[in-house]
Motif scaffolding. Sequence first.
Motif, mmCIF file in Angstrom:
data_model
loop_
_atom_site.group_PDB
_atom_site.id
_atom_site.type_symbol
_atom_site.label_atom_id
_atom_site.label_comp_id
_atom_site.label_asym_id
_atom_site.label_seq_id
_atom_site.Cartn_x
_atom_site.Cartn_y
_atom_site.Cartn_z
ATOM 1 N N ASN A 1 0.826 -1.209 0.000
ATOM 2 C CA ASN A 1 0.000 0.000 0.000
ATOM 3 C C ASN A 1 0.857 1.255 0.000
ATOM 4 N N LEU A 2 1.949 1.243 0.740
ATOM 5 C CA LEU A 2 2.864 2.389 0.745
ATOM 6 C C LEU A 2 3.507 2.562 -0.629
ATOM 7 N N GLU A 3 3.803 1.436 -1.268
ATOM 8 C CA GLU A 3 4.386 1.501 -2.615
ATOM 9 C C GLU A 3 3.369 2.065 -3.595
ATOM 10 N N ASN A 4 2.127 1.578 -3.512
ATOM 11 C CA ASN A 4 1.072 2.089 -4.392
ATOM 12 C C ASN A 4 0.778 3.556 -4.120
ATOM 13 N N GLY B 1 2.943 5.856 -3.460
ATOM 14 C CA GLY B 1 3.960 6.746 -4.003
ATOM 15 C C GLY B 1 5.204 6.937 -3.159
ATOM 16 N N LEU B 2 5.310 6.235 -2.027
ATOM 17 C CA LEU B 2 6.489 6.405 -1.167
ATOM 18 C C LEU B 2 7.774 6.084 -1.915
ATOM 19 N N TYR C 1 15.330 7.755 4.456
ATOM 20 C CA TYR C 1 14.217 8.512 3.879
ATOM 21 C C TYR C 1 12.917 8.213 4.637
ATOM 22 N N CYS C 2 12.708 6.939 4.959
ATOM 23 C CA CYS C 2 11.512 6.559 5.712
ATOM 24 C C CYS C 2 11.498 7.231 7.086
ATOM 25 N N ILE D 1 11.459 -4.875 -0.343
ATOM 26 C CA ILE D 1 11.732 -3.445 -0.495
ATOM 27 C C ILE D 1 12.729 -3.204 -1.627
ATOM 28 N N LYS D 2 13.741 -4.041 -1.723
ATOM 29 C CA LYS D 2 14.714 -3.888 -2.817
ATOM 30 C C LYS D 2 14.057 -4.125 -4.171
ATOM 31 N N LEU D 3 13.113 -5.071 -4.216
ATOM 32 C CA LEU D 3 12.386 -5.313 -5.465
ATOM 33 C C LEU D 3 11.547 -4.091 -5.844
ATOM 34 N N PHE D 4 10.866 -3.492 -4.867
ATOM 35 C CA PHE D 4 10.072 -2.297 -5.125
ATOM 36 C C PHE D 4 10.950 -1.137 -5.590
ATOM 37 N N LEU D 5 12.124 -1.011 -4.991
ATOM 38 C CA LEU D 5 13.043 0.061 -5.381
ATOM 39 C C LEU D 5 13.512 -0.131 -6.825
ATOM 40 N N LYS D 6 13.827 -1.368 -7.196
ATOM 41 C CA LYS D 6 14.254 -1.638 -8.569
ATOM 42 C C LYS D 6 13.110 -1.364 -9.551
ATOM 43 N N ALA D 7 11.905 -1.779 -9.184
ATOM 44 C CA ALA D 7 10.750 -1.551 -10.062
ATOM 45 C C ALA D 7 10.495 -0.058 -10.246
ATOM 46 N N SER D 8 10.584 0.720 -9.165
ATOM 47 C CA SER D 8 10.358 2.167 -9.267
ATOM 48 C C SER D 8 11.438 2.839 -10.106
#
Length: 536
Positions: free
Chosen positions: A425-428, A430-431, A472-473, A489-496
């Motif tokens: 949800n945090l990823e969706n 925009g964090l 940042y968090c 979290i690393k996967l989300f960072l790479k995707a972003s």
Amino acid sequence: MKKKSSYLWPTIIAASMAVGIFVGGKLNFNDSPEKLFTTNSKKDKLNRLIDYIDYEYVDEINTDSIVDITVNNILEKLDPHSVYIPKQEMDKVAENMKGDFVGIGVSFYMYKDTISIIRAIENGPSFLKGLKAGDRILMADKDTLFGERIPNDVIIEKLKGEKGSPVELQVYRKEDKRFFRVNVKRDVVPIKSVDAYYMLSPAMGYIKVNRFAETTFKEFKTALEKLRALGAQKLTLDLRDNPGGYLGIAEQMADEFLSEGKLILFTKNKKGKVDKVFATKKGDFEDKPVYVLINERSASASEIIAGSLQDNDLGTIVGRRSFGKGLVQREMDLGDGSAIRLTVSRYYTPTGRSIQKSYANGNRDYYQRFTERFHSGELFSVDSIKLADSLKFKTPKGKVVYGGGGIIPDVFVPIQNYETLAWENLENGGLFSRFIFEHLDENRAQYAAYSKEAFIKDFKVDDVLFGLFSHYCISNNLNMDLSAYQKKIKLFLKASLAEQLFDANTYAEIKSQGDAMLQKVLELDKEASTLSEPEK
């Protein structure tokens, strides 16, 4: 993550449920305006009350606001999905469902009180004039666009305009440390409802649809044709978090999978009139393997797709129980620029199921029932879903399906835990994308050598970037233990990173590597392929 805060996650997640769920169409009354709007004592009473307040009340009162409150109060007594759309919100609502607007064609982030371009939309007005990620827009004609107190809607209003109208932008390009001016002609900019499409496996295509707007079916067909050209003989249709939209668009999409003559759905209005919708011979993906992904935020038009396929014994529904919205709205103009979306009928799946959950105890109870799913254990186990035998139906092949409160998937995929869902949800929200923008703003050059293919295959988020995200968090008052979720979290960072460096398809492809539902689809497809192989 501290245990004492874990009980808050279900509430936080439930509170993020998208508002404005609806399935509907354009106004099309059979009755004449004269018949619909004849005068009567009930209408006269309301009109007279407003007039008394307007002309006789001791203080000056904004009667427009009173009318808005009255309309809202009336609609709240009907059902949770009959809603009022004020005049000032109509343009935004119309744009979202139309699927485009007129502007300069950039996505931007207000960074340190300045408009910073995240990406210029490919082949859009700004893209064709050479604007790129990281550029700052300082002025539009004579209007200053930087400053702490400039609201987003004011900025957007300055950048939008009539198609073909010019606007002179003053731009600062940080990487060159230079200012320049550029004249851009505003043009139609699409608001995409197909977020992404790519090949999930050599024979399996993937399409993610975020809503059912006017342009959705056209976008879907384009994506499907491109995937078929790449060899797709099977499809995963991702309708997770899709709140719905136009009924006709959902019918067209279902028709792509169902053979001619199959019932897609039927609707029934207050007079008992039943309208049935059948599949035509137009479908380009009929009777082929299809997997539909749904979750607790998939609603209305999304449920029509899932229900029509499930009731016709076609495809496999994967995920968690959908929202449970079986009412149809029509948008009706109120004459002053505002409108209402009024529930005019119920829809039923081919077996006769209504998947609308009860709203007999009012709107608060209705949405509380949704929140209760997060506390009852339903997201962890399908056995936690309790439904009466009276809601049981059977498909033509004898499969048991249920009405009342959403579509229950054929294959259930639980969440791992509330904390994992909260990170999603945090990823969706925009964090991650905000952090990545600020990271790229200082370090864009270090990624310049990567091609899309090389980035997907070779790039790895290191501990340095992970550490920067942790700080940042903390700076954003998210004091959580990230170490337990380092892999996700690393996967989300790479995707972003991929989304801002390349495109939404690359983002989705990378994110799929940690997606439990997509991994389940691949597992199911492998099992199905093994069973269908001839004996040697």
